[in-house]
Motif scaffolding. Structure first.
Motif, PDB file in Angstrom:
ATOM      1  N   THR A  10       0.825  -1.212   0.000  1.00  0.00           N
ATOM      2  CA  THR A  10       0.000   0.000   0.000  1.00  0.00           C
ATOM      3  C   THR A  10       0.857   1.260   0.000  1.00  0.00           C
ATOM      4  O   THR A  10       1.782   1.393   0.784  1.00  0.00           O
ATOM      5  N   VAL A  11       0.505   2.182  -0.893  1.00  0.00           N
ATOM      6  CA  VAL A  11       1.184   3.470  -0.997  1.00  0.00           C
ATOM      7  C   VAL A  11       0.168   4.566  -0.688  1.00  0.00           C
ATOM      8  O   VAL A  11      -0.963   4.523  -1.180  1.00  0.00           O
ATOM      9  N   THR A  12       0.555   5.541   0.111  1.00  0.00           N
ATOM     10  CA  THR A  12      -0.330   6.658   0.395  1.00  0.00           C
ATOM     11  C   THR A  12       0.386   7.978   0.147  1.00  0.00           C
ATOM     12  O   THR A  12       1.591   8.103   0.391  1.00  0.00           O
ATOM     13  N   VAL A  13      -0.358   8.944  -0.359  1.00  0.00           N
ATOM     14  CA  VAL A  13       0.134  10.292  -0.612  1.00  0.00           C
ATOM     15  C   VAL A  13      -0.700  11.252   0.224  1.00  0.00           C
ATOM     16  O   VAL A  13      -1.935  11.189   0.188  1.00  0.00           O
ATOM     17  N   VAL A  14      -0.045  12.121   0.972  1.00  0.00           N
ATOM     18  CA  VAL A  14      -0.745  13.137   1.755  1.00  0.00           C
ATOM     19  C   VAL A  14      -0.352  14.508   1.214  1.00  0.00           C
ATOM     20  O   VAL A  14       0.839  14.779   1.016  1.00  0.00           O
ATOM     21  N   LEU A  15      -1.350  15.346   0.962  1.00  0.00           N
ATOM     22  CA  LEU A  15      -1.142  16.670   0.393  1.00  0.00           C
ATOM     23  C   LEU A  15      -1.742  17.723   1.321  1.00  0.00           C
ATOM     24  O   LEU A  15      -2.850  17.538   1.833  1.00  0.00           O
ATOM     25  N   TRP A  16      -1.035  18.801   1.521  1.00  0.00           N
ATOM     26  CA  TRP A  16      -1.489  19.899   2.394  1.00  0.00           C
ATOM     27  C   TRP A  16      -1.084  21.210   1.748  1.00  0.00           C
ATOM     28  O   TRP A  16       0.000  21.300   1.161  1.00  0.00           O
ATOM     29  N   GLY A  17      -1.921  22.236   1.838  1.00  0.00           N
ATOM     30  CA  GLY A  17      -1.529  23.504   1.243  1.00  0.00           C
ATOM     31  C   GLY A  17      -2.340  24.685   1.737  1.00  0.00           C
ATOM     32  O   GLY A  17      -3.445  24.536   2.268  1.00  0.00           O
ATOM     33  N   GLN A  18      -1.766  25.864   1.549  1.00  0.00           N
ATOM     34  CA  GLN A  18      -2.440  27.111   1.892  1.00  0.00           C
ATOM     35  C   GLN A  18      -1.704  28.266   1.216  1.00  0.00           C
ATOM     36  O   GLN A  18      -0.644  28.068   0.626  1.00  0.00           O
ATOM     37  N   MET A  19      -2.260  29.476   1.312  1.00  0.00           N
ATOM     38  CA  MET A  19      -1.541  30.650   0.823  1.00  0.00           C
ATOM     39  C   MET A  19      -0.341  30.910   1.732  1.00  0.00           C
ATOM     40  O   MET A  19      -0.425  30.714   2.942  1.00  0.00           O
ATOM     41  N   GLY A  20       0.791  31.315   1.143  1.00  0.00           N
ATOM     42  CA  GLY A  20       1.973  31.604   1.945  1.00  0.00           C
ATOM     43  C   GLY A  20       3.240  31.157   1.252  1.00  0.00           C
ATOM     44  O   GLY A  20       3.267  30.942   0.037  1.00  0.00           O
ATOM     45  N   ASN A  21       4.297  31.001   2.041  1.00  0.00           N
ATOM     46  CA  ASN A  21       5.582  30.565   1.514  1.00  0.00           C
ATOM     47  C   ASN A  21       6.175  29.522   2.461  1.00  0.00           C
ATOM     48  O   ASN A  21       5.482  29.014   3.342  1.00  0.00           O
ATOM     49  N   PHE A  22       7.462  29.212   2.272  1.00  0.00           N
ATOM     50  CA  PHE A  22       8.071  28.158   3.084  1.00  0.00           C
ATOM     51  C   PHE A  22       8.042  28.483   4.579  1.00  0.00           C
ATOM     52  O   PHE A  22       8.021  27.573   5.411  1.00  0.00           O
ATOM     53  N   GLN A  23       8.034  29.757   4.943  1.00  0.00           N
ATOM     54  CA  GLN A  23       7.964  30.119   6.355  1.00  0.00           C
ATOM     55  C   GLN A  23       6.628  29.716   6.986  1.00  0.00           C
ATOM     56  O   GLN A  23       6.535  29.568   8.195  1.00  0.00           O
ATOM     57  N   HIS A  24       5.599  29.553   6.154  1.00  0.00           N
ATOM     58  CA  HIS A  24       4.275  29.198   6.645  1.00  0.00           C
ATOM     59  C   HIS A  24       4.019  27.688   6.599  1.00  0.00           C
ATOM     60  O   HIS A  24       2.941  27.231   6.971  1.00  0.00           O
ATOM     61  N   ALA A  25       4.988  26.926   6.128  1.00  0.00           N
ATOM     62  CA  ALA A  25       4.816  25.479   6.010  1.00  0.00           C
ATOM     63  C   ALA A  25       4.930  24.811   7.390  1.00  0.00           C
ATOM     64  O   ALA A  25       5.926  24.980   8.081  1.00  0.00           O
ATOM     65  N   GLN A  26       3.913  24.066   7.767  1.00  0.00           N
ATOM     66  CA  GLN A  26       3.907  23.362   9.054  1.00  0.00           C
ATOM     67  C   GLN A  26       4.599  22.008   8.894  1.00  0.00           C
ATOM     68  O   GLN A  26       3.971  20.955   8.977  1.00  0.00           O
ATOM     69  N   VAL A  27       5.908  22.055   8.673  1.00  0.00           N
ATOM     70  CA  VAL A  27       6.651  20.853   8.321  1.00  0.00           C
ATOM     71  C   VAL A  27       6.645  19.822   9.443  1.00  0.00           C
ATOM     72  O   VAL A  27       6.372  18.630   9.218  1.00  0.00           O
ATOM     73  N   ALA A  28       6.944  20.244  10.671  1.00  0.00           N
ATOM     74  CA  ALA A  28       6.996  19.291  11.783  1.00  0.00           C
ATOM     75  C   ALA A  28       5.636  18.631  12.004  1.00  0.00           C
ATOM     76  O   ALA A  28       5.552  17.400  12.193  1.00  0.00           O
ATOM     77  N   ASP A  29       4.572  19.422  11.968  1.00  0.00           N
ATOM     78  CA  ASP A  29       3.230  18.864  12.134  1.00  0.00           C
ATOM     79  C   ASP A  29       2.865  17.944  10.974  1.00  0.00           C
ATOM     80  O   ASP A  29       2.231  16.902  11.167  1.00  0.00           O
ATOM     81  N   PHE A  30       3.277  18.323   9.760  1.00  0.00           N
ATOM     82  CA  PHE A  30       2.971  17.502   8.590  1.00  0.00           C
ATOM     83  C   PHE A  30       3.706  16.171   8.645  1.00  0.00           C
ATOM     84  O   PHE A  30       3.169  15.138   8.219  1.00  0.00           O
ATOM     85  N   LYS A  31       4.924  16.179   9.154  1.00  0.00           N
ATOM     86  CA  LYS A  31       5.652  14.920   9.322  1.00  0.00           C
ATOM     87  C   LYS A  31       4.914  13.995  10.286  1.00  0.00           C
ATOM     88  O   LYS A  31       4.816  12.779  10.054  1.00  0.00           O
ATOM     89  N   LYS A  32       4.380  14.553  11.368  1.00  0.00           N
ATOM     90  CA  LYS A  32       3.602  13.738  12.305  1.00  0.00           C
ATOM     91  C   LYS A  32       2.357  13.176  11.626  1.00  0.00           C
ATOM     92  O   LYS A  32       1.995  12.010  11.830  1.00  0.00           O
ATOM     93  N   THR A  33       1.711  14.002  10.826  1.00  0.00           N
ATOM     94  CA  THR A  33       0.540  13.544  10.086  1.00  0.00           C
ATOM     95  C   THR A  33       0.908  12.406   9.142  1.00  0.00           C
ATOM     96  O   THR A  33       0.175  11.409   9.023  1.00  0.00           O
ATOM     97  N   THR A  34       2.047  12.542   8.465  1.00  0.00           N
ATOM     98  CA  THR A  34       2.486  11.500   7.538  1.00  0.00           C
ATOM     99  C   THR A  34       2.757  10.188   8.259  1.00  0.00           C
ATOM    100  O   THR A  34       2.341   9.112   7.799  1.00  0.00           O
ATOM    101  N   VAL A  35       3.441  10.259   9.396  1.00  0.00           N
ATOM    102  CA  VAL A  35       3.697   9.044  10.175  1.00  0.00           C
ATOM    103  C   VAL A  35       2.382   8.374  10.574  1.00  0.00           C
ATOM    104  O   VAL A  35       2.223   7.152  10.471  1.00  0.00           O
TER     105      VAL A  35
END
Length: 210
Positions: A178-203
């Motif tokens: 099984t392969v899964t793809v998770v996509l997240w987005g909003q207006m903004g730039n890399f400073q607005h990216a919730q990378v740590a939270d998104f990694k938790k979501t991916t796990v």
């Protein structure tokens, strides 16, 4: 952001919105019940509370739906087979997400499919700029996560000549067949990216596959 979920429309807002269903998802009609997967279907999908937290809005989710998303998400859409299933998520503002899952016939096919998705993502910024000369796209790799057979996290920032700016995060993970793809987005730039939270979501997403 207007009609941001329309893949074929012009501009950066459509590219990132197609990638992560950035904004306007809440206005999309809920798919017909006949198209949704049974409640007991596996693999399991993310629940709204498992998405990166929004500072002022809860997350909402549509049903798990059989087939390819419509419109197809940019960067990964061309590779998605008809056996995919997906679920859309949105907030009351400009942040939204999507999860897409594919169960392959064999583990090797799943491994090859995950590699294909990662290759498509790696070349996505260049491809977007070739398709739209008014667009500037920049991407980052946030590395590999040690969960099941592994997951990889990426970021994509797009900016248009007329001033719009959008940030998207996406990940590709695998558990056996099984392969899964998770996509997240909003207006903004890399400073607005919730990378740590998104990694938790991916796990969480990969751990929930079975």
């Amino acid at each position: 952001m207007g009609k941001t979920v329309q893949l074929r429309a012009r501009g950066v807002r459509t590219t990132v919105a197609a990638l992560a269903a950035v904004a306007g998802v809440a206005a999309v009609a809920v798919p017909a019940a006949a198209a949704t997967a049974p409640a007991a279907a596996t693999p399991r999908f993310l629940e709204p509370a498992e998405l990166p937290p929004h500072p002022t809005s809860p997350w909402y989710a549509g049903p798990v739906t059989a087939g390819q998303p419509d419109p197809l998400p940019v960067c990964v859409g061309e590779a998605l087979p008809s056996i995919a299933s997906h679920r859309s998520y949105w907030t009351e503002f400009d942040t939204s997400a999507r999860q897409i899952t594919v169960v392959e016939r064999t583990e090797q096919r799943a491994k090859d499919f995950a590699a294909l998705l990662r290759k498509d993502i790696t070349g996505c910024a260049k491809k977007l700029m070739e398709q739209d000369p008014d667009l500037t796209a920049t991407q980052k790799s946030y590395g590999r996560l040690n969960v099941e057979e592994g997951a990889h996290v990426y970021g994509l920032h797009t900016a248009s000549a007329w001033g719009s700016s959008d940030i998207g995060l996406f990940s590709v993970g695998r558990d056996g067949r099984t392969v899964t793809v998770v996509l997240w987005g909003q207006m903004g730039n890399f400073q607005h990216a919730q990378v740590a939270d998104f990694k938790k979501t991916t796990v969480t997403a990969v751990n929930k596959l079975y």
